[in-house]
Structure formats: C-alpha cells, structure tokens
Scaffold this motif. Structure first.
Motif, PDB file in Angstrom:
ATOM      1  N   MET A 111      66.002  33.493  38.631  1.00  0.00           N
ATOM      2  CA  MET A 111      64.559  33.236  38.621  1.00  0.00           C
ATOM      3  C   MET A 111      63.919  33.999  37.466  1.00  0.00           C
ATOM      4  SD  MET A 111      61.748  34.254  41.513  1.00  0.00           S
ATOM      5  CE  MET A 111      62.739  33.516  42.791  1.00  0.00           C
ATOM      6  N   LEU A 112      62.837  33.438  36.938  1.00  0.00           N
ATOM      7  CA  LEU A 112      62.048  34.099  35.893  1.00  0.00           C
ATOM      8  C   LEU A 112      60.653  34.361  36.429  1.00  0.00           C
ATOM      9  CD1 LEU A 112      61.584  35.019  32.911  1.00  0.00           C
ATOM     10  CD2 LEU A 112      60.790  32.685  32.457  1.00  0.00           C
ATOM     11  N   VAL A 113      60.209  35.602  36.297  1.00  0.00           N
ATOM     12  CA  VAL A 113      58.855  35.975  36.715  1.00  0.00           C
ATOM     13  C   VAL A 113      58.122  36.495  35.483  1.00  0.00           C
ATOM     14  CG1 VAL A 113      57.437  37.431  38.186  1.00  0.00           C
ATOM     15  CG2 VAL A 113      59.615  36.543  39.037  1.00  0.00           C
ATOM     16  N   PHE A 126      60.601  29.266  38.060  1.00  0.00           N
ATOM     17  CA  PHE A 126      59.969  30.468  37.529  1.00  0.00           C
ATOM     18  C   PHE A 126      58.542  30.577  38.034  1.00  0.00           C
ATOM     19  CE2 PHE A 126      60.538  27.132  34.402  1.00  0.00           C
ATOM     20  CZ  PHE A 126      59.247  26.728  34.145  1.00  0.00           C
ATOM     21  N   VAL A 127      58.135  31.820  38.184  1.00  0.00           N
ATOM     22  CA  VAL A 127      56.764  32.156  38.575  1.00  0.00           C
ATOM     23  C   VAL A 127      56.050  32.638  37.313  1.00  0.00           C
ATOM     24  CG1 VAL A 127      55.311  33.639  40.003  1.00  0.00           C
ATOM     25  CG2 VAL A 127      57.496  32.805  40.891  1.00  0.00           C
ATOM     26  N   VAL A 128      54.934  32.014  36.985  1.00  0.00           N
ATOM     27  CA  VAL A 128      54.208  32.366  35.767  1.00  0.00           C
ATOM     28  C   VAL A 128      52.762  32.694  36.108  1.00  0.00           C
ATOM     29  CG1 VAL A 128      55.661  31.019  34.226  1.00  0.00           C
ATOM     30  CG2 VAL A 128      53.703  29.934  35.302  1.00  0.00           C
ATOM     31  N   LEU A 168      54.425  23.167  31.855  1.00  0.00           N
ATOM     32  CA  LEU A 168      55.741  22.912  32.430  1.00  0.00           C
ATOM     33  C   LEU A 168      55.628  22.437  33.877  1.00  0.00           C
ATOM     34  CD1 LEU A 168      57.860  25.869  31.050  1.00  0.00           C
ATOM     35  CD2 LEU A 168      58.245  23.445  30.655  1.00  0.00           C
ATOM     36  N   PRO A 169      56.256  21.323  34.222  1.00  0.00           N
ATOM     37  CA  PRO A 169      56.192  20.829  35.603  1.00  0.00           C
ATOM     38  C   PRO A 169      57.029  21.702  36.534  1.00  0.00           C
ATOM     39  CG  PRO A 169      57.648  19.450  34.285  1.00  0.00           C
ATOM     40  CD  PRO A 169      57.021  20.420  33.339  1.00  0.00           C
ATOM     41  N   GLY A 170      56.518  21.898  37.741  1.00  0.00           N
ATOM     42  CA  GLY A 170      57.255  22.671  38.734  1.00  0.00           C
ATOM     43  C   GLY A 170      57.054  24.157  38.665  1.00  0.00           C
ATOM     44  N   ALA A 171      56.315  24.647  37.683  1.00  0.00           N
ATOM     45  CA  ALA A 171      56.067  26.090  37.591  1.00  0.00           C
ATOM     46  C   ALA A 171      55.093  26.519  38.683  1.00  0.00           C
ATOM     47  CB  ALA A 171      55.509  26.444  36.222  1.00  0.00           C
ATOM     48  N   VAL A 172      55.405  27.654  39.313  1.00  0.00           N
ATOM     49  CA  VAL A 172      54.527  28.197  40.351  1.00  0.00           C
ATOM     50  C   VAL A 172      53.545  29.155  39.692  1.00  0.00           C
ATOM     51  CG1 VAL A 172      54.412  29.494  42.504  1.00  0.00           C
ATOM     52  CG2 VAL A 172      56.345  27.963  42.069  1.00  0.00           C
ATOM     53  N   ARG A 173      52.302  28.797  39.674  1.00  0.00           N
ATOM     54  CA  ARG A 173      51.261  29.595  39.032  1.00  0.00           C
ATOM     55  C   ARG A 173      50.652  30.555  40.034  1.00  0.00           C
ATOM     56  NH1 ARG A 173      47.224  26.719  38.372  1.00  0.00           N
ATOM     57  NH2 ARG A 173      46.232  27.864  36.688  1.00  0.00           N
ATOM     58  N   THR A 174      50.373  31.774  39.592  1.00  0.00           N
ATOM     59  CA  THR A 174      49.798  32.776  40.476  1.00  0.00           C
ATOM     60  C   THR A 174      48.952  33.745  39.674  1.00  0.00           C
ATOM     61  OG1 THR A 174      50.309  34.472  42.134  1.00  0.00           O
ATOM     62  CG2 THR A 174      51.777  34.314  40.228  1.00  0.00           C
ATOM     63  N   ASP A 186      48.831  41.098  44.347  1.00  0.00           N
ATOM     64  CA  ASP A 186      50.232  41.364  44.672  1.00  0.00           C
ATOM     65  C   ASP A 186      50.749  40.444  45.762  1.00  0.00           C
ATOM     66  OD1 ASP A 186      50.084  43.357  42.805  1.00  0.00           O
ATOM     67  OD2 ASP A 186      49.711  44.964  44.264  1.00  0.00           O
ATOM     68  N   GLU A 187      49.920  40.139  46.749  1.00  0.00           N
ATOM     69  CA  GLU A 187      50.367  39.301  47.860  1.00  0.00           C
ATOM     70  C   GLU A 187      50.662  37.882  47.382  1.00  0.00           C
ATOM     71  OE1 GLU A 187      47.499  39.459  50.928  1.00  0.00           O
ATOM     72  OE2 GLU A 187      47.844  41.587  51.399  1.00  0.00           O
ATOM     73  N   ASP A 188      49.827  37.358  46.518  1.00  0.00           N
ATOM     74  CA  ASP A 188      50.067  36.011  45.988  1.00  0.00           C
ATOM     75  C   ASP A 188      51.350  35.967  45.169  1.00  0.00           C
ATOM     76  OD1 ASP A 188      47.728  35.337  47.167  1.00  0.00           O
ATOM     77  OD2 ASP A 188      46.548  35.193  45.322  1.00  0.00           O
ATOM     78  N   LEU A 189      51.574  36.997  44.377  1.00  0.00           N
ATOM     79  CA  LEU A 189      52.792  37.056  43.571  1.00  0.00           C
ATOM     80  C   LEU A 189      54.031  37.137  44.456  1.00  0.00           C
ATOM     81  CD1 LEU A 189      54.010  37.215  40.723  1.00  0.00           C
ATOM     82  CD2 LEU A 189      53.719  39.708  40.833  1.00  0.00           C
ATOM     83  N   ALA A 190      53.968  37.936  45.524  1.00  0.00           N
ATOM     84  CA  ALA A 190      55.106  38.060  46.436  1.00  0.00           C
ATOM     85  C   ALA A 190      55.377  36.741  47.151  1.00  0.00           C
ATOM     86  CB  ALA A 190      54.835  39.174  47.443  1.00  0.00           C
ATOM     87  N   ARG A 191      54.325  36.043  47.566  1.00  0.00           N
ATOM     88  CA  ARG A 191      54.510  34.753  48.247  1.00  0.00           C
ATOM     89  C   ARG A 191      55.137  33.722  47.313  1.00  0.00           C
ATOM     90  NH1 ARG A 191      49.611  35.918  51.190  1.00  0.00           N
ATOM     91  NH2 ARG A 191      48.386  35.046  49.473  1.00  0.00           N
TER      92      ARG A 191
END
Length: 468
Positions: free
Chosen positions: A15-17, A43-45, A55-61, A66-71
């Motif tokens: 995974m890429l964060v 990846f979480v960006v 990029l399709p499928g990227a989880v934006r936060t 911190d809670e959103d990033l952890a989720r």
C-alpha cells in the motif's frame, strides 16, 4: 531516495500512503501503480494532492484528521482481490494513456491554436500576449473581442437603447485599484462614473440598468451619496429587488414572493465547509440567496471544496425550489426564478409594451450573467427589426452581449478586463456630449437665422410705413 531503490520498494509494498499537506505535480502515485500488480493494494492520498482526483480508485482523505486517515488505511487493507484487480487495471490504463509525451503534445497544440487565434484577432504575436488569451486554451474561447467603434456606431444609429451593465465592473477598478491590470482607465473616480451614468441615462431614448448580486443597502454604500442617479435603473440580489429609471433610490420593488425553509439546511452545510476551509465565510443576510465565499482561502483548495459543496447542496436541497450556482470564488444557493435572466426578460417585456428598443447592450463577467446573455440573444432572434411608431420606419435591432474576462461564455463578444468597460462607457458619454454640442450649434444657427429674418421683416415694415 534514488529511483532504482524507490521502484524496488514499490514493487514489494502492499500500500502507498501519501499525506501531503500541499503538493501539486507529484508523480509518486503513478510510479507505484506501474510498479505493482493486481494483487497489491491501492493507495491513500491526501485531498490536497494534485493527482488525488485524477487516478481512479484512489482513497482521498484529509491528513489533518487522524481518524479519517486510519479508516482509509483500514478500508484498503480489507479490500477484496477482485476489487483490487478492477481498480489496478483502470489505473494502469490511465497511466499508459496519459504520458509526459501526450501532455507535452497537447500543450504545444494549444499554443499553436492560441497563435492562430491571435492572428485572426489582429493581435501582435511578437509583443506581450494579452492576459485573456494566455490564460485560456483556444477550445475555451467562445466569444470574439468587442470592437468599441462598432458599439458607438450602432448606438448613434438607434433611437431607443437599453443598456444593462454589471455594477461591479464599473466600481471594481475604482474600489480595488491594486487588482486592476495595466493600462489607464477612461474614468478614474466614482464622481466621474456618476457623471457618465447621469449623462447616458438622461439622453432621450436611453434606458440604463445596473445589475448586481449586492443587497440594496450594499448598493447604497458602494454608490455613496451620489446625486442624480434617480434616472438609472438598479437591480439588487440578482433582480429580486429592482428600481425603475426615474424612481427614487430608496424605492425598491420585488419581483416575487419567496420561501426560506431551505436556508437553514444550506447554512448548516456551509458551516461545515467553513470550518475546514481557512479564509472562507458565509453571506446569509440576503432574502433570496445564501452564498459561501472562498476568495480569501487557498485558490486550489477553495475551488476543490466549492465543487464538493455544490454536489452536497444539490443532494440535500433537491426537493426545494432553489438553484445552486458555482461561481469563480463562491457557491450560491438562490431561490428558483430569482436570476438576472428573469429580471432582464421582465425588463425587455416592459419596454416591448412601450414600442421596444433597437439597441441592446448587456455586459457581465460571471456565470450568474449567463441567463442574462441567453435572454438577450433570444430577444435578438425574435426581433431582428423594429417599427418606429412615430415615423413608421423600420429600424434594425442591434444587440451586443459581452463577457469580461470569463471564458467560455454564451455572450457573443468579450472584453479582457474591467478597465475596458470604463473605456466603453466613457466613449458613450463622449458620443452623447458630441450630440449635445451639435444640437446646441444647430439651435444657435436656427435662432440666428430667425433673428436675421425678423430684422429683415422689421426693415421691410419700416420701409412700407415710410412710403405711406
């Protein structure tokens, strides 16, 4: 980290964060996509990252939460294999299609088209390019530059004229000179602007309206204690309040009755975005609209938040009689039917019942003016010619719709900056002044001829009496 080591690390990672606070052109997520395989995670960006919406499928936060990033990380760790494969195929296809070479090719093609457009407009390609052309590609330019001499010629030939101008375009270069572009303006103070507006509105056959999104109180504050503007028509809050030419400045009519059940819902959602967007604020003191502004916030992040707010408002207020408008630096929720276009249509019908007009000029600079442009152009399609009642002659209807700076637009013409609007209004002022001077000369000649004729008649009577 050297490129070879980075590629090796990406090929082993699950995974890429990326939690950047602000990063524009970042190619690391693209490298991770091409180094991985369909069994690897996504990846979480950060939502502040430039490629987060590409990029399709990227989880934006939001990296500040911190809670959103952890989720988001937990969600990717539990992602099914078939879902990983689906998004990975889309991401690889996107990276292979949108390469550096294709990006450079598009940039050079846009530059070539801009050069061709400048040559068509008669611009000097070797000199410094004008801002209105440099900032936009050829495909977005939908209007040709307004030639002021064409407006002056049509203005002189017409007998009845309706002029509709955004008041902000007249006051912006005066109130905010630090934001004005280079080049002297024809009018340099509110006193000169007021003199120009009085001259245009007092000329026989002219009807001048100033449109704005301001409240009536704000318009009075902006105009100050300027005398002689009773003959100028005004429209506040996009036409909800309006004043006909000739009415006192404090006398406002309202176009329709509106309900405000939707305001609490809109303001509540806007407050959430105000908390997360530093520099934004809510304008909720108007009757017909509520606006969320971000002109003082970071432009990129403000634009991003504005688009998200627009989508959320459309979902939350879908059953209310409202319309959501995304402007240059604002998101506005306004009651259905309260638009500049609806007011202009009401105004045109009003003057059509009194013989119509054969010169119509509409100038604006925002998406809120698009409705006005459409109404004016529809009027031109339906009324190519007008029969002048007092002489029974046929007069061609000349229509000019003009946007200032903003492209693409429905308007048929454009100006590059607000200072050119002042130049246009100053030119109309000089045309009226020339007419008045010519009229005075003609009147002087007529009176002189009458005096000569009276003197000859008196001498003739003296001769007759002498003969008797």
């Amino acid at each position: 980290m050297p490129f070879a080591e980075r590629v090796s690390l990406f090929s082993c990672a699950d995974m890429l964060v990326n939690s950047s606070i602000r990063h524009g052109l970042n190619l690391v997520p693209f490298e991770f996509v091409l180094c991985g395989d369909e069994k690897k995670g996504g990846f979480v960006v950060s939502e502040f990252l430039g490629c987060s919406r590409v990029l399709p499928g990227a989880v934006r936060t939001n990296p500040w939460r911190d809670e959103d990033l952890a989720r988001a990380i937990h969600k990717l760790l539990l992602q099914d294999d078939h879902e990983k494969k689906f998004w990975h195929e889309l991401q690889v296809a996107f990276c292979k299609k949108n390469t550096v070479y294709s990006w450079a090719e598009k940039a050079f093609l846009d530059m070539k088209k801009i050069r061709e457009t400048m040559l068509e407009l008669g611009e000097d390609v070797r000199a410094r390019c004008r801002v209105g052309i440099v900032k936009m590609p050829h495909k977005e330019m939908s209007s040709k530059h307004l030639k002021l001499e064409h407006v002056y010629s049509a203005y002189q030939q017409a007998q009845t004229r309706l002029l509709i101008v955004d008041i902000d375009l007249l006051l912006r270069p005066i109130l905010y000179p630090e934001k004005a572009l280079e080049g002297p303006a024809t009018l340099t103070s509110k006193r000169e602007i007021a003199k120009c507006l009085r001259n245009i509105s007092e000329h026989q056959g002219n009807f001048l309206f100033l449109l704005s999104s301001y409240s009536p109180e704000e318009i009075r504050n902006y105009l100050g204690e300027i005398e002689g503007l009773d003959k100028v028509g005004l429209a506040a809050e996009d036409g909800y309040y309006y004043k006909w030419p000739g009415s006192p400045l404090g006398r406002w009519d309202t176009k329709m009755h509106i309900t405000d059940e939707w305001k609490d819902v809109a303001v509540g959602l806007m407050r959430q975005y105000t908390q997360r967007t530093n520099g934004s604020w809510i304008e909720d003191d108007k009757i017909s609209s509520v606006t969320w502004h971000w002109e003082s916030a970071n432009p990129e992040f403000g634009s991003l938040q504005g688009k998200e707010l627009q989508n959320h408002l459309q979902e939350m207020l879908s059953h209310f009689p409202v319309r959501i408008v995304l402007g240059k630096t604002f998101v506005r929720v306004r009651h259905e039917g309260v638009t500049k276009g609806a007011f202009v249509e009401h105004t045109i019908k009003h003057y059509n019942n009194r013989g119509g007009v054969d010169f119509l000029l509409g100038i604006g600079d925002d998406i809120a003016d698009e409705d006005m442009f459409k109404v004016i152009m529809a009027y031109h399609r339906d009324a190519q010619y007008r029969v002048v009642s007092n002489s029974q002659t046929v007069q061609e209807v000349k229509v000019f719709t003009c946007t200032v700076g903003r492209q693409p637009a429905t308007a048929s013409h454009c100006l590059y900056k607000a200072e050119e609007v002042l130049e246009l209004m100053g030119g109309l002022f000089l045309v009226n002044k020339k007419w008045r001077s010519n009229s005075m000369l003609e009147l002087t000649d007529v009176l002189g001829e009458r005096r000569k004729r009276s003197k000859r008649e008196a001498d003739a009577w003296v001769q007759v009496i002498g003969d008797i």
